[in-house]
Design a protein around this motif. Structure first.
Motif, PDB file in Angstrom:
ATOM      1  N   THR A   1       0.838  -1.200   0.000  1.00 30.11           N
ATOM      2  CA  THR A   1       0.000   0.000   0.000  1.00 30.11           C
ATOM      3  C   THR A   1       0.876   1.254   0.000  1.00 30.11           C
ATOM      4  N   ILE A   2       2.061   1.145   0.584  1.00 25.00           N
ATOM      5  CA  ILE A   2       2.995   2.277   0.558  1.00 25.00           C
ATOM      6  C   ILE A   2       3.441   2.548  -0.880  1.00 25.00           C
ATOM      7  N   GLU A   3       3.851   1.470  -1.554  1.00 28.69           N
ATOM      8  CA  GLU A   3       4.350   1.612  -2.923  1.00 28.69           C
ATOM      9  C   GLU A   3       3.292   2.209  -3.849  1.00 28.69           C
ATOM     10  N   ALA A   4       2.029   1.822  -3.638  1.00 36.34           N
ATOM     11  CA  ALA A   4       0.963   2.236  -4.555  1.00 36.34           C
ATOM     12  C   ALA A   4       0.413   3.628  -4.232  1.00 36.34           C
ATOM     13  N   SER A   5       0.898   4.260  -3.176  1.00 30.99           N
ATOM     14  CA  SER A   5       0.335   5.563  -2.806  1.00 30.99           C
ATOM     15  C   SER A   5       0.947   6.691  -3.643  1.00 30.99           C
ATOM     16  N   ASP A   6       0.335   7.881  -3.568  1.00 28.50           N
ATOM     17  CA  ASP A   6       0.826   9.007  -4.365  1.00 28.50           C
ATOM     18  C   ASP A   6       2.239   9.404  -3.950  1.00 28.50           C
ATOM     19  N   SER A   7       2.501   9.382  -2.650  1.00 28.71           N
ATOM     20  CA  SER A   7       3.842   9.670  -2.175  1.00 28.71           C
ATOM     21  C   SER A   7       4.284   8.564  -1.222  1.00 28.71           C
ATOM     22  N   PRO A   8       5.070   7.598  -1.719  1.00 36.01           N
ATOM     23  CA  PRO A   8       5.519   6.501  -0.849  1.00 36.01           C
ATOM     24  C   PRO A   8       6.252   6.996   0.408  1.00 36.01           C
TER      25      PRO A   8
END
Ligand code: COA
Ligand code: THG
Length: 556
Positions: A346-353
């Motif tokens: 979910t971190i990788e897929a967010s707008d700002s990891p």
């Protein structure tokens, strides 16, 4: 002995083999399956007494098995051969299954069987059967192999079963019954996933659960709960927790984040509170139960990965438990994993990891802080499954930690781009191991067994072969302990010790110092964390065996 492990990936079974072998005094080195030439190079460098492939997809070259005693683990009973053994067993509804250790020969899985175990099959996810029955069976086979009294029996005549293609895994909403869909999804759990069409778009689905109340049209999206979605089938409905888009190297994410916004927004919520006792099968993320003064918290997060939102939801349940008239709060994690820390997907897929990493680690820390500052109740972590990184240190923020025998721990943050780590490890770890011991453990970066962790003083007890046995023994012990005359004294001493510690250095100072270092990992010049996470979540295979695994390459 010098043992060389060949692995496709250093997965849970390979890690278990590594622990059990090295903790029995053997020297173990690992070669990942990158290229046949490198496998030959590895044995020539290392000259092992024994070569074992706990999890390997590629053929071991003749130069290896002709010169060194070489064995492979096959997750199927005698007579079964081929690459997708468990997948076939689940799809075909086999009643009994097994695991073999066989001698490597030219033909795949055709060598003599030197040890095997069989077990009754459950209707469960492939990854669950693999992490429980197959792993325990394979371990027993390994021990037999080491005892050296093994006489091989010839592998039965049987043809090599092929791979299971998507044509057998793909969900047909119109034709397939709920049970058939579950079989397809269970057989494909972990990798490669089963294809399903939702709102005209194809996805791989994972983390599928039965539903016994809701009903709808086949393939129709019915509702959401947390971030899972409920889908109608021709005879009922089921839940999908995780999905992945169809293209190669896409990232597995909670289903609600993968579906188009316009679709997700129209869904209605079907919430269940953690403490609600429903009498039917459905999807539950966190379950809270009370038994004789114990507050039991179960959290079955997919792959043990905890997103910021999941940490927040768990925190709320811990806070509620703190306000209840209880003697102890018991964290029981999930079935396959206790926890693996913050959710890198979910971190990788967010707008700002970087921002999302910051949010996720703070949410983990809030949870740990809530546990650490519980002074009027016992807090306890019961590890039925494996724990790693922040997930292990979450357990360490409890007063006591118990683990099932055979649990594999990764009590360090090294493997994802050298993170400094948080979760108050700079407070809790040196208290258990001293600063020298803490430093050694953090720098070791290899897994250790729960038994070894107990010997080190890192955890407080190890018992139970199965999860059921572990949980039962844990509850029995606790019910005695919290009602014993020593209990109040134990709590008072624990409280006094913590308050003394925090008068010398406040808990907030540990957190701030750790987070300063994490900030550098997330926002600083060194981007190793971002690079490591990028490859990890997309499941890229390594293009070389890192020297921390390959002892033979280090010496060379
Ligand atoms: N954030 C996000 N994800 C995390 C995480 C975190 N903090 N920590 C762990 N994970 C994920 C990993 O990405 C991995 O995800 P994946 O399932 O999508 O690959 C998972 O947690 C743990 O994986 P790993 O330790 O590599 O696997 P495993 O051994 O526990 O189980 C199986 C994976 C069961 C799917 C796999 O090993 C398998 O298919 N086994 C059967 C083998 C077989 O049949 N062999 C026959 C001979 S070829
Ligand atoms: N002998 C040797 N090497 C081995 C095994 C062995 N390597 C690991 C292996 N056993 C584990 N079992 C299998 C069984 C079949 C297949 C893979 C691993 C298989 N693989 C390819 C596929 O996926 O379609 C076939 C193509 C290919 O050979 O490249 O079928 O017993 N020496």
């Amino acid at each position: 002995m010098k043992v060389l492990l060949f692995c496709h990936r250093f997965n849970s079974l390979s890690q278990r083999f590594y622990c059990e072998l090295s903790e029995r005094g053997h020297e173990v080195s690992i070669e990942l399956d990158v290229h046949p030439k490198l496998m030959v190079e590895a044995v020539e460098l290392y000259r092992p007494d024994l070569v074992i492939a706990p999890f390997l997809k590629r053929k071991i070259p003749r130069e290896v098995w002709e010169r060194y005693p070489t064995f492979v683990v096959h997750p199927g009973p005698p007579g079964d051969r081929g690459p997708d053994a468990l997948d076939w067993a689940i799809l075909r509804g086999e009643k009994e299954w097994g695991v073999c250790v066989l001698k490597a020969v030219e033909e795949y899985d055709a060598g003599d069987i030197v040890a095997y175990r069989t077990f009754p099959m459950r209707l469960a996810k492939k990854s669950s059967i693999y992490r429980k029955e197959v792993t325990e069976g394979a371990m027993e086979c390994l021990l037999e192999l080491l005892e050296d009294k093994v006489e091989g029996i010839p592998q039965k005549e049987g043809e090599l079963k092929p791979k299971v293609g998507q044509e057998l895994r793909k969900i047909d909403w119109q034709e397939d019954s709920t049970e058939h869909i579950l079989r397809k999804a269970y057989a494909s759990e972990g990798q490669p996933g089963a294809l399903a069409t939702l709102e005209g778009q194809e996805y791989y689905i994972f983390d599928v659960h039965p539903e016994e109340e809701l009903k709808g049209k086949p393939g129709e999206l019915l509702a959401y709960r947390n971030e899972a979605v409920c889908i109608g089938t021709k005879d009922g409905a089921l839940w999908v927790g995780y999905m992945r888009e169809k293209q190669k190297h896409s990232i597995k994410l909670p289903a609600l984040r993968i579906l188009p916004k316009r679709v997700a927004e129209k869904l209605k919520e079907e919430p269940i509170k953690p403490w609600e006792d429903v009498g039917f099968k459905t999807y539950r993320e966190i379950i809270y139960k009370e038994e004789m003064g114990l507050g039991l918290i179960y959290f079955n997060f997919y792959n043990g990965a905890m997103s910021a939102g999941q940490c927040e939801r768990l925190l709320e349940v811990v806070r509620d438990a703190k306000s209840r008239p209880l003697k102890a709060i018991v964290l029981l994690g999930g079935e396959d994993f206790f926890s693996n820390g913050m959710n890198l997907n979910t971190i990788e897929a967010s707008d700002s990891p970087a921002d999302e990493s910051w949010r996720n680690i703070n949410a983990m820390d809030d949870l740990c802080e809530e546990l650490l500052t519980t002074l009027d109740k016992l807090t306890l972590a019961g590890l039925k499954g494996n724990a790693g990184a922040g997930g292990f240190f979450l357990a360490l923020s409890c007063d006591l930690i118990f683990a099932r025998e055979g649990v594999v721990l990764n009590p360090h943050y090294k493997n994802i781009g050298n993170l400094y780590g948080s979760e108050f490890w700079t407070y809790t770890l040196p208290k258990r191991l001293g600063w020298e011991g803490a430093k050694k453990l953090m720098e070791n970066r290899m897994p250790i067994s729960s038994r070894r962790a107990y010997e080190l003083g890192l955890i407080d007890g190890v018992f139970g072969k199965s999860q059921e046995e572990f949980e039962e023994k844990l509850k029995d012990y606790l019910k005695d302990f919290v009602n014993s005359p020593e209990f109040e004294g134990f709590l008072a001493r624990r409280k006094g010790e913590k308050l003394r510690d925090w008068s010398l250095k406040p808990l907030s100072a540990y957190r701030e110092e750790e987070l300063q270092r994490m900030k550098l990992n997330f926002y600083g010049f060194d981007t190793s964390y971002h690079i490591a996470r990028y490859y990890f979540v997309r499941r890229f295979l390594p293009f070389r065996t890192p020297p921390y695994l390959a002892v033979h390459r280090r010496l060379a």
